[in-house]
Scaffold this active site. Sequence first.
Site, short mmCIF file in Angstrom:
data_model
loop_
_atom_site.label_atom_id
_atom_site.label_comp_id
_atom_site.label_asym_id
_atom_site.label_seq_id
_atom_site.Cartn_x
_atom_site.Cartn_y
_atom_site.Cartn_z
N ARG A 137 0.84 -1.19 0.00
CA ARG A 137 0.00 0.00 0.00
C ARG A 137 0.88 1.25 0.00
O ARG A 137 2.06 1.19 0.40
CB ARG A 137 -0.90 0.03 1.24
CG ARG A 137 -1.84 -1.16 1.40
CD ARG A 137 -2.61 -1.02 2.71
NE ARG A 137 -3.58 -2.09 2.91
CZ ARG A 137 -3.36 -3.18 3.63
NH1 ARG A 137 -2.17 -3.36 4.22
NH2 ARG A 137 -4.29 -4.09 3.79
N LYS A 160 -1.82 -2.09 7.96
CA LYS A 160 -2.99 -1.56 8.64
C LYS A 160 -3.14 -2.22 10.01
O LYS A 160 -2.80 -3.38 10.19
CB LYS A 160 -4.24 -1.81 7.81
CG LYS A 160 -4.43 -0.84 6.65
CD LYS A 160 -5.79 -1.02 6.02
CE LYS A 160 -6.03 0.03 4.96
NZ LYS A 160 -7.38 -0.11 4.35
N HIS A 235 -3.20 2.48 -6.03
CA HIS A 235 -3.77 1.26 -5.46
C HIS A 235 -4.07 0.21 -6.54
O HIS A 235 -4.13 -0.98 -6.25
CB HIS A 235 -5.06 1.58 -4.70
CG HIS A 235 -5.39 0.57 -3.64
ND1 HIS A 235 -4.65 0.42 -2.48
CD2 HIS A 235 -6.37 -0.36 -3.57
CE1 HIS A 235 -5.17 -0.55 -1.74
NE2 HIS A 235 -6.20 -1.04 -2.37
N ARG A 238 -1.49 -2.43 -6.76
CA ARG A 238 -1.68 -3.50 -5.76
C ARG A 238 -2.68 -4.54 -6.29
O ARG A 238 -2.49 -5.74 -6.12
CB ARG A 238 -2.17 -2.87 -4.46
CG ARG A 238 -2.41 -3.83 -3.31
CD ARG A 238 -2.63 -3.00 -2.05
NE ARG A 238 -3.40 -3.69 -1.03
CZ ARG A 238 -2.87 -4.45 -0.09
NH1 ARG A 238 -1.57 -4.66 -0.06
NH2 ARG A 238 -3.64 -5.01 0.83
N HIS A 261 -4.23 -8.58 4.50
CA HIS A 261 -5.66 -8.43 4.77
C HIS A 261 -6.03 -9.09 6.08
O HIS A 261 -5.62 -10.22 6.35
CB HIS A 261 -6.48 -9.06 3.65
CG HIS A 261 -6.50 -8.27 2.38
ND1 HIS A 261 -6.82 -8.80 1.15
CD2 HIS A 261 -6.23 -6.95 2.15
CE1 HIS A 261 -6.75 -7.86 0.23
NE2 HIS A 261 -6.39 -6.73 0.81
N TYR A 270 -10.41 -11.04 -5.60
CA TYR A 270 -9.47 -11.34 -6.67
C TYR A 270 -9.70 -12.71 -7.31
O TYR A 270 -9.17 -12.99 -8.37
CB TYR A 270 -8.03 -11.25 -6.15
CG TYR A 270 -7.69 -9.86 -5.66
CD1 TYR A 270 -7.57 -8.80 -6.55
CD2 TYR A 270 -7.52 -9.60 -4.29
CE1 TYR A 270 -7.29 -7.52 -6.09
CE2 TYR A 270 -7.22 -8.33 -3.85
CZ TYR A 270 -7.11 -7.30 -4.75
OH TYR A 270 -6.84 -6.04 -4.30
#
Length: 298
Positions: A137, A160, A235, A238, A261, A270
């Site tokens: 990211r 994150k 993004h 990514r 994630h 995906y």
Amino acid sequence: MELFSIWMKNRGMTKATQNAYTNDTIHFLRSVHPKELAALGKMDVMRYLSEARERGAGDEARNRKLSSIRAFFNALIEMEAAKTNPAAFMAKSRQEKNRIPVYLEESELERMLHHIQGKHQIRNMAILLLMAYAGLRVGEIHRMNVHDLHPDGTIHILGKGRKWRAVPLPKPLHDVLRRTLEVRIEARTGKDQPFFVSQFGRRLSVRMIQTVAEQTFAELKQDIPALSAKQLSSHKLRHSFATMQIRSGTDIRTLQELLGHTSIETTQIYTHIDNKQLQKAMGQMAEKMPSDLLQLHN
């Protein structure tokens, strides 16, 4: 707001999250002014989110605003400055699921790299490669420090939720990062040694990283006019990384780890990119259909 700021820092929230939550909360408080905090209820929050929708905010943006307000009141309750949270039991907006993300094909990524030129070519090359071939990211690239790159070919990433993950890098990408350190300007900072440094010796900002990608995309679109209608952003690189992984046969759990994630549901979007299995399944149905179907119709 001062209490909220202290609370967020103590919770270890990233600066990006703190800024987003602060801005959302200030906008909400302005919308209810001069009403007292103790008098605020669920309807005040619903009215604010409804007005945000009318101004064009999508479901994702509205959900973040709700999270900001909820966190604000949680902070005040914990700091004994409020007794109730009017946003506590409000449901988030239902977002579109399984929407196919925008991405670049491998040949388009290769042509994109040819457009990275200029004084900071090596640095900018490393930034775009980390997005497209390691799935990082923008914020993760921004937070990278020199010591995060390890001799064994891995890079340790603060993602994150302040969660660390180790990403094994392809050797060509690791070599580019080593080369980046060789030409890197010495940072004029304290204890941290940022990996990517501006020409003024400061940590490269999130906005500057996005600008590097945007400028490269603009040149790529001139090179490939068919991409002019695509909404490309940093993004999307990514997304391109995840697409290549799925097409190479990477299982969904491994991809979840690589992307950082928290929920596998986020990664599952995906699985809808590569439709070869779908084509194979529907192709088998052709064998089961009557060969003289048109004659039956007549």
